[in-house]
Design a protein around this motif. Structure first.
Motif, mmCIF file in Angstrom:
data_model
loop_
_atom_site.group_PDB
_atom_site.id
_atom_site.type_symbol
_atom_site.label_atom_id
_atom_site.label_comp_id
_atom_site.label_asym_id
_atom_site.label_seq_id
_atom_site.Cartn_x
_atom_site.Cartn_y
_atom_site.Cartn_z
ATOM 1 N N ALA A 10 15.615 3.611 0.577
ATOM 2 C CA ALA A 10 14.644 3.348 1.644
ATOM 3 C C ALA A 10 14.470 1.846 1.799
ATOM 4 C CB ALA A 10 13.301 3.996 1.321
ATOM 5 N N ALA A 11 14.649 1.365 3.016
ATOM 6 C CA ALA A 11 14.500 -0.061 3.284
ATOM 7 C C ALA A 11 13.032 -0.462 3.224
ATOM 8 C CB ALA A 11 15.080 -0.398 4.653
ATOM 9 N N ILE A 12 12.806 -1.724 2.892
ATOM 10 C CA ILE A 12 11.460 -2.285 2.868
ATOM 11 C C ILE A 12 11.256 -3.075 4.148
ATOM 12 C CG2 ILE A 12 9.899 -3.855 1.662
ATOM 13 C CD1 ILE A 12 11.505 -3.216 -0.899
ATOM 14 N N ARG A 13 10.246 -2.706 4.901
ATOM 15 C CA ARG A 13 9.906 -3.395 6.141
ATOM 16 C C ARG A 13 8.535 -4.071 5.956
ATOM 17 N NH1 ARG A 13 14.965 -2.841 7.230
ATOM 18 N NH2 ARG A 13 15.663 -1.161 8.582
ATOM 19 N N GLY A 14 7.686 -3.992 6.960
ATOM 20 C CA GLY A 14 6.355 -4.556 6.881
ATOM 21 C C GLY A 14 5.355 -3.562 6.329
ATOM 22 N N PRO A 15 4.055 -3.908 6.374
ATOM 23 C CA PRO A 15 3.014 -3.026 5.822
ATOM 24 C C PRO A 15 3.003 -1.631 6.436
ATOM 25 C CG PRO A 15 2.126 -5.214 6.281
ATOM 26 C CD PRO A 15 3.506 -5.189 6.857
ATOM 27 N N VAL A 16 3.267 -1.519 7.732
ATOM 28 C CA VAL A 16 3.266 -0.201 8.371
ATOM 29 C C VAL A 16 4.390 0.660 7.814
ATOM 30 C CG1 VAL A 16 3.546 1.035 10.555
ATOM 31 C CG2 VAL A 16 2.159 -1.036 10.475
ATOM 32 N N GLY A 17 5.561 0.065 7.642
ATOM 33 C CA GLY A 17 6.677 0.804 7.055
ATOM 34 C C GLY A 17 6.366 1.268 5.643
ATOM 35 N N THR A 18 5.702 0.413 4.871
ATOM 36 C CA THR A 18 5.309 0.796 3.514
ATOM 37 C C THR A 18 4.310 1.946 3.544
ATOM 38 O OG1 THR A 18 5.682 -1.455 2.695
ATOM 39 C CG2 THR A 18 4.239 -0.036 1.386
ATOM 40 N N ASP A 19 3.323 1.848 4.439
ATOM 41 C CA ASP A 19 2.341 2.927 4.570
ATOM 42 C C ASP A 19 3.027 4.257 4.853
ATOM 43 O OD1 ASP A 19 0.275 1.130 4.201
ATOM 44 O OD2 ASP A 19 -0.183 0.923 6.333
ATOM 45 N N ARG A 20 3.939 4.238 5.814
ATOM 46 C CA ARG A 20 4.598 5.471 6.222
ATOM 47 C C ARG A 20 5.480 6.029 5.114
ATOM 48 N NH1 ARG A 20 5.414 6.119 11.700
ATOM 49 N NH2 ARG A 20 6.460 8.048 11.076
ATOM 50 N N LEU A 21 6.189 5.150 4.393
ATOM 51 C CA LEU A 21 7.046 5.610 3.301
ATOM 52 C C LEU A 21 6.217 6.251 2.201
ATOM 53 C CD1 LEU A 21 9.756 5.805 1.814
ATOM 54 C CD2 LEU A 21 9.355 3.485 0.956
ATOM 55 N N LEU A 22 5.149 5.594 1.776
ATOM 56 C CA LEU A 22 4.328 6.129 0.693
ATOM 57 C C LEU A 22 3.655 7.432 1.116
ATOM 58 C CD1 LEU A 22 2.773 2.785 -0.582
ATOM 59 C CD2 LEU A 22 4.473 4.189 -1.766
ATOM 60 N N ARG A 23 3.172 7.487 2.342
ATOM 61 C CA ARG A 23 2.563 8.724 2.823
ATOM 62 C C ARG A 23 3.595 9.839 2.871
ATOM 63 N NH1 ARG A 23 1.058 7.632 8.229
ATOM 64 N NH2 ARG A 23 -0.447 6.197 7.308
ATOM 65 N N GLY A 24 4.795 9.513 3.346
ATOM 66 C CA GLY A 24 5.854 10.514 3.413
ATOM 67 C C GLY A 24 6.238 11.023 2.041
ATOM 68 N N LEU A 25 6.297 10.122 1.040
ATOM 69 C CA LEU A 25 6.630 10.541 -0.318
ATOM 70 C C LEU A 25 5.541 11.442 -0.898
ATOM 71 C CD1 LEU A 25 8.073 7.203 -1.758
ATOM 72 C CD2 LEU A 25 9.348 9.323 -1.356
ATOM 73 N N ARG A 26 4.292 11.123 -0.619
ATOM 74 C CA ARG A 26 3.201 11.992 -1.091
ATOM 75 C C ARG A 26 3.327 13.395 -0.495
ATOM 76 N NH1 ARG A 26 0.148 7.252 0.303
ATOM 77 N NH2 ARG A 26 -0.277 5.979 -1.559
ATOM 78 N N GLU A 27 3.546 13.452 0.813
ATOM 79 C CA GLU A 27 3.659 14.750 1.471
ATOM 80 C C GLU A 27 4.888 15.518 0.978
ATOM 81 O OE1 GLU A 27 3.700 14.094 5.663
ATOM 82 O OE2 GLU A 27 1.675 13.227 5.718
ATOM 83 N N ALA A 28 6.002 14.816 0.827
ATOM 84 C CA ALA A 28 7.254 15.464 0.424
ATOM 85 C C ALA A 28 7.152 16.050 -0.970
ATOM 86 C CB ALA A 28 8.411 14.468 0.510
ATOM 87 N N THR A 29 6.586 15.296 -1.905
ATOM 88 C CA THR A 29 6.526 15.775 -3.281
ATOM 89 C C THR A 29 5.394 16.776 -3.489
ATOM 90 O OG1 THR A 29 5.223 13.790 -3.848
ATOM 91 C CG2 THR A 29 7.602 13.709 -4.231
ATOM 92 N N ALA A 30 4.319 16.652 -2.718
ATOM 93 C CA ALA A 30 3.221 17.613 -2.830
ATOM 94 C C ALA A 30 3.649 18.980 -2.337
ATOM 95 C CB ALA A 30 2.001 17.144 -2.041
ATOM 96 N N ALA A 31 4.541 19.000 -1.320
ATOM 97 C CA ALA A 31 5.007 20.271 -0.759
ATOM 98 C C ALA A 31 6.035 20.940 -1.644
ATOM 99 C CB ALA A 31 5.595 20.033 0.635
#
Length: 373
Positions: free
Chosen positions: A351-372
């Motif tokens: 996963a590429a590192i972009r700005g703060p919004v990209g980080t927010d979306r990546l971390l949120r996506g990882l939480r949702e993906a692993t929680a499911a």
């Protein structure tokens, strides 16, 4: 209708049916809300934004005034600027149409049928192809904890080994070998082996000064260092890179230079980027370092691990998921990453590192993906 008559009309309604209807409506609302969330693409490693407008203007100006003329095939101005930056002579630098092409040409010069090219693995998928195109055999040396093991690389060297190629920081793992370790590798290689160091992502590392490994050319004549303008400079479309070697490597450097050099547009844009682009490069570097630290810190609270990255991406692994499965879960959250299979490890994603919004979306996506899961 009286008040009692109004309420009597609901007496025969099944509450479960009402609940199903409400759940269906909420699902439609969530789907609609998700559809309105833009996709964030973290699957590639080039810089996502346009370069400074003056860089593009320089290339456009060159097109208008010099497109009918042959370029300086030696890229004299660029080599002089780079030589001043790195503290070497212009003759120690060759400029080409991207670092990847220079690496491929170097492989063609150094390798013959039956020879071997060694590389730690997983790494940049071009390296095995470089060997095959030269009629040679690629030899992979497994990374340990995501990092190249110098002893394992040296142990894999044989009589037909002609080159070791090292991506540093490594794509896709993001791991970095400091100059002391790379120097130990160079000093352990026999006389018939060249060490090719691909530093496409070196400006993103904060472990040591950016020229620390490059300085090894002063002591090791068989070390070549390759750099690119495709990553932090954001100039992938111009196709420009360069190689630096010792003064005694002049013959090899000359043999890998493109016959007619870089085109006029590329030379104009790259010249301006070197002369005027440092402020923007520093800003991008600091942005990546800040977001990388945040991602690595917050991964501690997730069932996701990654080796310490010194690049503009992270190499992610979630227990119980293949890389393809994790990538699919993230895509459901409208975050695109690169599955690790084509990159050398099918249980990871990059996963590429972009700005703060990209980080927010990546971390949120990882939480949702692993929680499911």
């Amino acid at each position: 209708m009286g008040l009692l008559d109004y309420y009597r009309q609901f007496d025969d309604i099944d509450q479960e049916e009402v609940n199903r209807a409400l759940r269906a409506r909420r699902a439609r609302e969530r789907a609609l809300a998700l559809a309105e969330v833009p996709v964030v693409d973290l699957s590639s490693t080039e810089w996502p934004d346009f370069p400074h407008s003056e860089i593009m203007n320089a290339a456009i100006y060159a097109a208008r005034g010099s497109v009918n003329s042959y370029p300086d095939r030696h890229a004299g101005r660029i080599r002089k600027l780079l030589a001043e930056r790195h503290g070497v002579e212009p003759e120690q630098i060759v400029v080409g149409n991207g670092a990847a092409e220079l690496l491929q040409t170097t492989a063609l010069v150094l390798l013959s049928a039956g020879d071997e090219l060694l590389t730690p693995w997983p790494s940049y998928p071009l390296y095995p192809l470089m060997a095959q195109r030269a009629g040679a055999r690629p030899v992979a040396v497994d990374l340990k904890a995501g990092t190249a093991d110098v002893d394992a690389v040296v142990a894999a060297v044989g009589e037909r080994t002609r080159a070791v190629v090292l991506c540093n920081p490594n794509d896709p793992t993001g791991t970095y070998l400091p100059a002391e370790t790379v120097g130990a590798l160079a000093s352990s290689l026999p006389e018939h082996v060249h060490l090719l160091v691909d530093e496409a992502y070196v400006q993103f590392q904060d472990a040591e000064p950016s020229d620390s490994v490059l300085r090894l050319i002063d002591a090791f004549p068989r070390v070549l260092v390759f750099r690119t303008f495709s990553k932090i400079y954001g100039l992938s479309g111009l196709r420009a890179g360069y190689a630096v070697g010792s003064s005694s490597a002049a013959s090899l450097l000359a043999s890998i230079a493109p016959a007619l050099g870089l085109n006029v547009l590329t030379q104009a844009g790259i010249t301006y980027a070197i002369e005027m682009g440092d402020i923007e490069i520093d800003r991008r570097r600091e942005l990546v370092i800040e977001q990388r630290r945040r991602i690595m810190r917050e991964l501690h609270d997730l069932p996701v691990d990654a080796p310490d990255s010194q690049a503009n991406f992270v190499w992610l692994h979630a227990a119980g998921f293949t890389g393809a499965q994790l990538a699919a879960r993230l895509e459901d959250a409208r975050v695109l990453v690169a599955p690790g299979g084509p990159l050398g490890a099918d249980d990871h994603v990059r996963a590429a590192i972009r700005g703060p919004v990209g980080t927010d979306r990546l971390l949120r996506g990882l939480r949702e993906a692993t929680a499911a899961g």
